[in-house]
Write a protein that holds these residues in place. Structure first.
Motif, PDB file in Angstrom:
ATOM      1  N   LEU A   7      12.588   0.049   5.781  1.00  0.00           N
ATOM      2  CA  LEU A   7      11.180  -0.293   5.591  1.00  0.00           C
ATOM      3  C   LEU A   7      10.784  -0.177   4.123  1.00  0.00           C
ATOM      4  CD1 LEU A   7      11.014  -0.317   8.668  1.00  0.00           C
ATOM      5  CD2 LEU A   7       8.848   0.914   8.487  1.00  0.00           C
ATOM      6  N   VAL A  51       9.106  -3.277   2.197  1.00  0.00           N
ATOM      7  CA  VAL A  51       7.718  -3.196   1.706  1.00  0.00           C
ATOM      8  C   VAL A  51       7.729  -2.615   0.296  1.00  0.00           C
ATOM      9  CG1 VAL A  51       5.415  -2.317   2.188  1.00  0.00           C
ATOM     10  CG2 VAL A  51       6.944  -2.862   4.074  1.00  0.00           C
ATOM     11  N   ALA A  98       1.981  -3.531  -1.963  1.00  0.00           N
ATOM     12  CA  ALA A  98       0.889  -3.727  -1.004  1.00  0.00           C
ATOM     13  C   ALA A  98       0.761  -5.199  -0.592  1.00  0.00           C
ATOM     14  CB  ALA A  98      -0.422  -3.225  -1.597  1.00  0.00           C
ATOM     15  N   SER A 157       2.897  -5.529   2.524  1.00  0.00           N
ATOM     16  CA  SER A 157       2.535  -4.725   3.700  1.00  0.00           C
ATOM     17  C   SER A 157       1.491  -5.405   4.575  1.00  0.00           C
ATOM     18  CB  SER A 157       2.045  -3.349   3.267  1.00  0.00           C
ATOM     19  OG  SER A 157       0.814  -3.476   2.591  1.00  0.00           O
ATOM     20  N   SER A 158       0.626  -6.198   3.993  1.00  0.00           N
ATOM     21  CA  SER A 158      -0.417  -6.841   4.794  1.00  0.00           C
ATOM     22  C   SER A 158       0.119  -8.035   5.580  1.00  0.00           C
ATOM     23  CB  SER A 158      -1.557  -7.306   3.879  1.00  0.00           C
ATOM     24  OG  SER A 158      -1.052  -8.254   2.957  1.00  0.00           O
ATOM     25  N   ARG A 199       4.043  -6.537  10.421  1.00  0.00           N
ATOM     26  CA  ARG A 199       3.642  -5.479  11.356  1.00  0.00           C
ATOM     27  C   ARG A 199       4.898  -5.011  12.091  1.00  0.00           C
ATOM     28  NH1 ARG A 199      -0.710  -8.056  14.180  1.00  0.00           N
ATOM     29  NH2 ARG A 199       0.555  -8.382  16.038  1.00  0.00           N
ATOM     30  N   VAL A 245       7.697   5.968   6.716  1.00  0.00           N
ATOM     31  CA  VAL A 245       6.519   5.105   6.607  1.00  0.00           C
ATOM     32  C   VAL A 245       5.481   5.744   5.690  1.00  0.00           C
ATOM     33  CG1 VAL A 245       4.541   4.197   7.909  1.00  0.00           C
ATOM     34  CG2 VAL A 245       6.862   3.946   8.822  1.00  0.00           C
ATOM     35  N   LYS A 273       4.019   4.325   2.157  1.00  0.00           N
ATOM     36  CA  LYS A 273       2.577   4.204   1.894  1.00  0.00           C
ATOM     37  C   LYS A 273       2.218   4.922   0.596  1.00  0.00           C
ATOM     38  CE  LYS A 273       0.798   4.080   6.654  1.00  0.00           C
ATOM     39  NZ  LYS A 273       0.133   4.936   7.654  1.00  0.00           N
ATOM     40  N   THR A 285       3.682   2.956  -2.516  1.00  0.00           N
ATOM     41  CA  THR A 285       3.166   1.613  -2.834  1.00  0.00           C
ATOM     42  C   THR A 285       1.642   1.547  -2.798  1.00  0.00           C
ATOM     43  OG1 THR A 285       3.217   0.952  -0.516  1.00  0.00           O
ATOM     44  CG2 THR A 285       5.203   0.547  -1.815  1.00  0.00           C
ATOM     45  N   ALA A 296       0.111   1.117  -0.181  1.00  0.00           N
ATOM     46  CA  ALA A 296      -0.160   0.092   0.824  1.00  0.00           C
ATOM     47  C   ALA A 296      -0.564   0.723   2.153  1.00  0.00           C
ATOM     48  CB  ALA A 296       1.096  -0.749   1.040  1.00  0.00           C
ATOM     49  N   THR A 297      -1.335  -0.023   2.929  1.00  0.00           N
ATOM     50  CA  THR A 297      -1.499   0.374   4.329  1.00  0.00           C
ATOM     51  C   THR A 297      -0.380  -0.338   5.087  1.00  0.00           C
ATOM     52  OG1 THR A 297      -2.964  -1.495   4.674  1.00  0.00           O
ATOM     53  CG2 THR A 297      -4.001   0.638   4.202  1.00  0.00           C
ATOM     54  N   LEU A 298       0.071   0.277   6.137  1.00  0.00           N
ATOM     55  CA  LEU A 298       1.213  -0.297   6.860  1.00  0.00           C
ATOM     56  C   LEU A 298       0.922  -0.213   8.347  1.00  0.00           C
ATOM     57  CD1 LEU A 298       3.841  -1.505   5.882  1.00  0.00           C
ATOM     58  CD2 LEU A 298       4.891   0.746   5.981  1.00  0.00           C
TER      59      LEU A 298
END
Lengths: 166, 483
Positions: free
Chosen positions: B317, B321, B324, B327-328, B331, B349, B353, B356, B358-360
């Motif tokens: 992962l 990823v 960011a 990541s969007s 899923r 995970v 996050k 980066t 990012a939201t994941l």
């Protein structure tokens, strides 16, 4: 070559199944000790199916015996009902444990230790499955399908076949 | 019938004394029982008893004579002091050694004498080992122990009482030992592995089992010196190939308290099979990134839905990823039977996050694949996917189960989706090393056997490919529209 047989979940059927399987395996030209081992494997699987299957709806046990030049694959299928999760989880753990070692003797010896000890309960020892792997020289596996049918299989590599070749 | 919730021990006094003293069992240590005080009577002093019987419901186990030893009430001054054990004291069998570890969960006690009766069974196993193999095993043990003696001397010198080196100096010296001796160690070990492969080539399944068992009994202390080999052999989670082993493979570092232990840990991690595991991670990450770029360019369409089956620590992962912006557009659903593996995947995970910003979108599912097939509406429960992959699972499934699992995963794909499963190839050059040293057996497959697994899938376009070492085979299945 495949032999497919359906039996009632009663003990006397297992004896008849054993005789039929033995005759079939002998007719395929397998050696005596291989026939003995595979008949034991088939009986153990059928006994487990009879003991732990859920036959409320009048289900039967389906047995298949497939002989190829390289392998013999025995599969026994029985209904398990909608619950039975704990039994299946235990089966999963047991088979993964048996399969986890190069030599199933490791688990066989461990089971013998438990059988030889003194117990307060009558829970099953799992020795039957270990015998399939150790004495029956077969690789066990299983799955449950979306009709709640448990399919347990044992794959036997025929003697004289290099296990590291194809 | 399960173990009764309440267990008691009934004690019969020695000599002519009458009556029975009843104690409750509050715990079981390997070779003693923790017990509470007698109900409604004074606390017991240290004492010997003629007979102790464990009673659980209608069943009982006779332990013979025992000694009662009350817990010592030592003051608890330091955090490092051991806590007071539960109960009032413990019972120790006299005249026999009894293993109580299985008492509370299995209702099982095992006398050592019973185990000794089974020893001939193990001892007889060596009769089937060939003289050549015995000689080989002896020589390998000798070679490695000689190497170990030389390296252990360095470690001993570094921690000797009077001239102990500071930690940074010790590590510099160990580093020099690693640099100067690693190649020689690898040459020795690799040569012995080639000889092993020659020696056992042509063995049938049973012969491999008997010789492997014999070999590991001789090599056991060498195996335990390596964190990696110890874990593959001991299988603390009940199966081989757990997520902790995968972490060691990915990290591929020298780890261990001594130079020799570091060599023994690192050597299997340099094998072709371990490299194949690292290769498949980057290969997979590249495939998924490619799919994301092709299917979900920035700002367009919905996110790519990815399912990882038997996800392990899900280190890929982090490779997928990278920022960011990715990541969007993806899923993940991560499935594993092992709670610890899912915890490690969760940690991965969170690390991604954190790295980066990012939201994941990640969903975790704890399920065994062997029982997953039972779920009637899997698609309704988990949704459908654009990309499904499973890297370390099919090596453990026989053909009937592998076919059933593959068919079910294929059902979860949308049209145009892709499924990829890894499996070690029959020609895996690390196979003998894995079987004999690691006690790590896999279900190997050929290209034809992999393709046969997908033969009955409707609308499937199946192909196979390898990673760089050629040890790991992949089945790729594209789902074409059947409408």
């Amino acid at each position: 070559m495949t032999l497919n047989v359906d039996i009632e979940p009663i003990w006397s059927e297992i004896d008849a199944l054993g005789h039929r399987a033995r005759t079939y395996l002998e007719a395929q030209g397998l050696e005596r000790h291989t026939v003995d081992a595979l008949t034991m494997v088939l009986r153990e699987l059928a006994e487990n199916a009879t003991k732990y299957g859920v036959f409320d709806g009048g289900g039967r046990i389906a047995v298949s015996l497939q002989v190829t030049p390289r392998d013999v694959v025995i599969e026994v299928r029985n209904p398990v009902g909608e619950g039975n999760d704990e039994h299946l989880r235990r089966l999963d753990r047991m088979i993964q444990r048996i399969r986890g070692y190069q030599d199933p003797f490791e688990v066989y010896f461990d089971r013998l230790r438990e059988v030889s000890g003194q117990r307060l309960d009558s829970r099953e020892s799992g020795l039957g499955l270990v015998r399939i792997a150790y004495e029956g020289q077969s690789v066990l596996d299983f799955y449950v399908d979306d009709h709640d049918t448990l399919a347990v299989s044992a794959m036997f590599r025929r003697p004289g076949k290099d296990d590291h070749a194809n | 019938m399960n173990v009764p919730a309440t267990l008691e021990v009934h004690l019969t006094p020695t000599g002519d004394a009458a009556g029975t003293t009843v104690l409750s069992v509050v715990g079981a240590l390997p070779h003693s029982l923790l017990v509470g005080p007698p109900a409604g009577a004074a606390a017991l002093a240290p004492s010997d008893w003629a007979r102790a019987v464990i009673v659980g419901g209608e069943n009982q186990i006779d332990l013979g004579g025992v000694r009662y030893l009350p817990h010592v009430d030592a003051p608890h001054r330091r955090a490092s002091d051991p806590p007071r054990p539960p109960g009032a004291g413990r019972l120790v069998p006299l005249g026999s050694v009894i293993d109580f570890r299985g008492l509370l969960d299995k209702g099982l006690v095992v006398p050592l004498a019973q185990r000794a009766l089974q020893l001939p069974l193990i001892l007889r196993r060596k009769d089937a080992v060939t003289p050549r193999f015995r000689e080989y095993t002896s020589d390998v043990g000798y070679d490695l122990q000689v190497f170990r003696s030389m390296l252990d001397e360095v470690d001993r010198n570094l921690v000797a009482d009077r001239v102990a080196e500071p930690r940074d100096v010790a590590e510099l010296v160990r580093g020099a030992a690693l640099d100067s001796q690693w190649q020689a160690f690898c040459a020795l070990f690799d040569r012995r592995l080639v000889e092993l492969a020659d020696l056992v080539g042509g063995f049938d399944k049973h012969e491999h089992e008997v010789h492997g068992f014999y070999f590991r009994k001789h090599m056991w202390d060498l195996i335990l010196s390596s964190q990696f080999l110890a874990r593959t052999n001991l299988k603390p989670r009940g199966y081989a190939g757990d997520s902790e082993m995968m972490r060691m493979v990915y990290e591929d570092r020298f780890v261990g308290p001594t130079v020799f232990a570091r060599f023994m840990h690192r050597h299997p991690l340099r094998s072709a099979a371990a490299q194949a595991v690292r290769n498949r991670r980057s290969l997979l990450a590249g495939m998924i990134r490619g799919r994301i770029d092709a299917q979900a360019p920035k700002g367009e369409r919905q996110a790519v839905r990815v399912l990882s089956v038997a996800c392990g620590p899900a280190r890929e992962l982090g490779d997928i990823v990278a920022d960011a912006g990715v990541s969007s557009r993806v899923r993940f659903t991560l499935l594993d039977q092992d709670e610890s593996a899912l915890a490690e995947a969760t940690a991965e995970v969170e690390a991604v996050k954190g790295r980066t910003g990012a939201t994941l979108d990640v969903r975790y599912v704890r399920e065994s694949v062997r029982t997953m097939l039972r779920i009637h509406d899997l698609r309704g429960l988990w949704g459908s996917f654009d990309f499904v992959y499973s890297m370390g699972l099919f090596d453990y499934l026989t053909a009937p189960v592998a076919r059933a699992v593959l068919a079910r995963l294929y059902q979860l794909l949308d049209d145009g989706g892709e499924l990829i499963v890894g499996n070690f190839h029959i020609s895996n050059q690390t196979r003998v090393y894995m079987d004999y040293w690691m006690d790590w057996v896999l279900f190997y497959r050929t290209e034809r056997e992999m393709l046969e697994l997908a033969a009955d899938l409707p609308g499937a376009k199946a192909s196979v490919m390898f990673e760089e070492t050629g040890s790991q085979l992949f089945l790729r299945v594209e789902k074409r529209s059947t409408g």
